[in-house]
Design a protein around this motif. Sequence first.
Motif, PDB file in Angstrom:
ATOM      1  N   PHE A 250     127.558  99.713  64.719  1.00 53.71           N
ATOM      2  CA  PHE A 250     126.946  98.679  63.887  1.00 53.71           C
ATOM      3  C   PHE A 250     127.718  98.448  62.582  1.00 53.71           C
ATOM      4  CE2 PHE A 250     123.036  99.591  66.432  1.00 53.71           C
ATOM      5  CZ  PHE A 250     122.853  98.303  66.907  1.00 53.71           C
TER       6      PHE A 250
ATOM      7  N   MET B  53     128.351  97.115  68.953  1.00 53.60           N
ATOM      8  CA  MET B  53     127.222  96.190  68.874  1.00 53.60           C
ATOM      9  C   MET B  53     126.425  96.127  70.175  1.00 53.60           C
ATOM     10  SD  MET B  53     127.567  95.307  65.758  1.00 53.60           S
ATOM     11  CE  MET B  53     126.268  94.067  65.659  1.00 53.60           C
TER      12      MET B  53
ATOM     13  N   ASP C 197     116.890  99.387  62.193  1.00 53.37           N
ATOM     14  CA  ASP C 197     117.157  98.743  63.483  1.00 53.37           C
ATOM     15  C   ASP C 197     118.399  99.307  64.157  1.00 53.37           C
ATOM     16  OD1 ASP C 197     114.944  97.123  63.198  1.00 53.37           O
ATOM     17  OD2 ASP C 197     116.075  95.407  62.440  1.00 53.37           O
ATOM     18  N   TRP C 198     119.220 100.038  63.413  1.00 54.93           N
ATOM     19  CA  TRP C 198     120.444 100.611  63.982  1.00 54.93           C
ATOM     20  C   TRP C 198     120.235 101.994  64.574  1.00 54.93           C
ATOM     21  CZ3 TRP C 198     123.821  99.630  58.998  1.00 54.93           C
ATOM     22  CH2 TRP C 198     123.998  98.247  58.824  1.00 54.93           C
TER      23      TRP C 198
ATOM     24  N   ARG D  29     121.901 101.159  74.657  1.00 53.58           N
ATOM     25  CA  ARG D  29     122.164 102.381  73.908  1.00 53.58           C
ATOM     26  C   ARG D  29     121.187 103.490  74.306  1.00 53.58           C
ATOM     27  NH1 ARG D  29     124.853 101.722  68.838  1.00 53.58           N
ATOM     28  NH2 ARG D  29     125.613  99.598  68.603  1.00 53.58           N
TER      29      ARG D  29
ATOM     30  N   LEU E 299     122.957 107.697  65.091  1.00 48.82           N
ATOM     31  CA  LEU E 299     123.483 106.346  64.920  1.00 48.82           C
ATOM     32  C   LEU E 299     124.916 106.292  65.417  1.00 48.82           C
ATOM     33  CD1 LEU E 299     123.046 103.855  62.051  1.00 48.82           C
ATOM     34  CD2 LEU E 299     125.358 104.402  62.805  1.00 48.82           C
TER      35      LEU E 299
ATOM     36  N   VAL F 286     128.897 100.725  60.670  1.00 47.67           N
ATOM     37  CA  VAL F 286     128.777 101.858  59.758  1.00 47.67           C
ATOM     38  C   VAL F 286     130.134 102.573  59.684  1.00 47.67           C
ATOM     39  CG1 VAL F 286     127.709 104.124  59.489  1.00 47.67           C
ATOM     40  CG2 VAL F 286     126.314 102.143  60.096  1.00 47.67           C
TER      41      VAL F 286
ATOM     42  N   MET G  38     120.315  97.453  71.993  1.00 42.84           N
ATOM     43  CA  MET G  38     119.587  98.700  71.818  1.00 42.84           C
ATOM     44  C   MET G  38     119.110  99.287  73.143  1.00 42.84           C
ATOM     45  SD  MET G  38     118.721 101.071  69.797  1.00 42.84           S
ATOM     46  CE  MET G  38     119.198 100.293  68.247  1.00 42.84           C
TER      47      MET G  38
ATOM     48  N   VAL H 228     120.692 103.552  55.946  1.00 43.61           N
ATOM     49  CA  VAL H 228     121.076 102.513  56.903  1.00 43.61           C
ATOM     50  C   VAL H 228     119.863 101.680  57.285  1.00 43.61           C
ATOM     51  CG1 VAL H 228     122.980 103.889  57.844  1.00 43.61           C
ATOM     52  CG2 VAL H 228     120.688 104.065  58.865  1.00 43.61           C
ATOM     53  N   LYS H 229     120.109 100.649  58.049  1.00 44.12           N
ATOM     54  CA  LYS H 229     119.016  99.830  58.563  1.00 44.12           C
ATOM     55  C   LYS H 229     118.347 100.540  59.741  1.00 44.12           C
ATOM     56  CE  LYS H 229     120.991  95.445  57.047  1.00 44.12           C
ATOM     57  NZ  LYS H 229     121.435  94.082  57.430  1.00 44.12           N
TER      58      LYS H 229
END
Length: 333
Positions: free
Chosen positions: A91, A277, A110-111, A283, A88, A93, A280, A107-108
């Motif tokens: 986001f 941000m 989606d991250w 990333r 990760l 965090v 995805m 965590v979520k």
Amino acid sequence: MPFNALVITKPESGYRCELTQLDEAQLPASGDVTVRVDYSTLNYKDGLAITGKSPVVRSFPMVPGIDFAGSVTQSDHPRWKAGDRVLLNGFGVGETHWGGLAQRARVKGDWLVALPERLSEREAMAIGTAGYTAMLCVMALQRHWADAGVAPGSGEVLVTGAGGGVGGVAISLLAGLGHTVVASTGRPQEADYLKSLGAASVIDRQELSAPGKPLQKERWIGVVDSVGSHTLANACASTRYGGAVAACGLAQGMDLPASVAPFILRGVTLYGIDSVMAPMARRVAAWDALAKTLDRAQLAAITTEIGLQDAIAAGSALLAGQVRGRLVVNVNA
């Protein structure tokens, strides 16, 4: 189960960051995936969070750490199951949601990004947000050069803040692509180290850090800048016609005392690089490219491993410019 974590609090007596024990029941209820963290890392933003020298942390108590890599232990998210290797970055965090400088994180889903098979958890954190950001910068320049028909070796590429994590990875990546890299640093004693990463030459940051002319001699076909302020302004002013600058940091300052001249007279493009941000798909592409192309020997050369208990002091050293390259945090050491 209890686990070790750095925890930032803000009592009436002042700002504190301490190593303590927490229970998994204390992890954020807003997360839907629990991860056993193997490694985290220290970035510039982590140093700001740990020391409190900038209002990075938005709520208290907070576990800092904008990165981590490890394995899923429990998941209510359809994409992840126990045993999946994940990483990760960003986001919020470590700023608004408990982060990775701990042995557990929730965590979520989606991250999370699936850890590429070619990377170990330690290697992923040796790269960390700094290296991932460097890759985003390089990808932006590559897209620009492809459109402009710029070939590797056709001109010099400047990397500022070269002694830091972003700078070291950017030098390695750009040199590996065949570009002639010029490294800018305030630590001239690091010249041999920077050349070992692929820099063709090294310049003193003072050449760029003072106020300069709106337009200067054309030199760079591209720039990766993690410094900001006058350094970024001068980099733009000395970029060649049709060149590009990827800006991702503010070590010198958030201001940009620049002119529009490079942009409207030379067609220079300034790319803002956000790692927090980023979509995805971008990333995943960045991490896949890092896994395939980053020189592992050079990554090892820029990496120092510390334990979780060492991270507080290391955060101050990082802000003081006393850290070379990347700091990997073994949270279980």
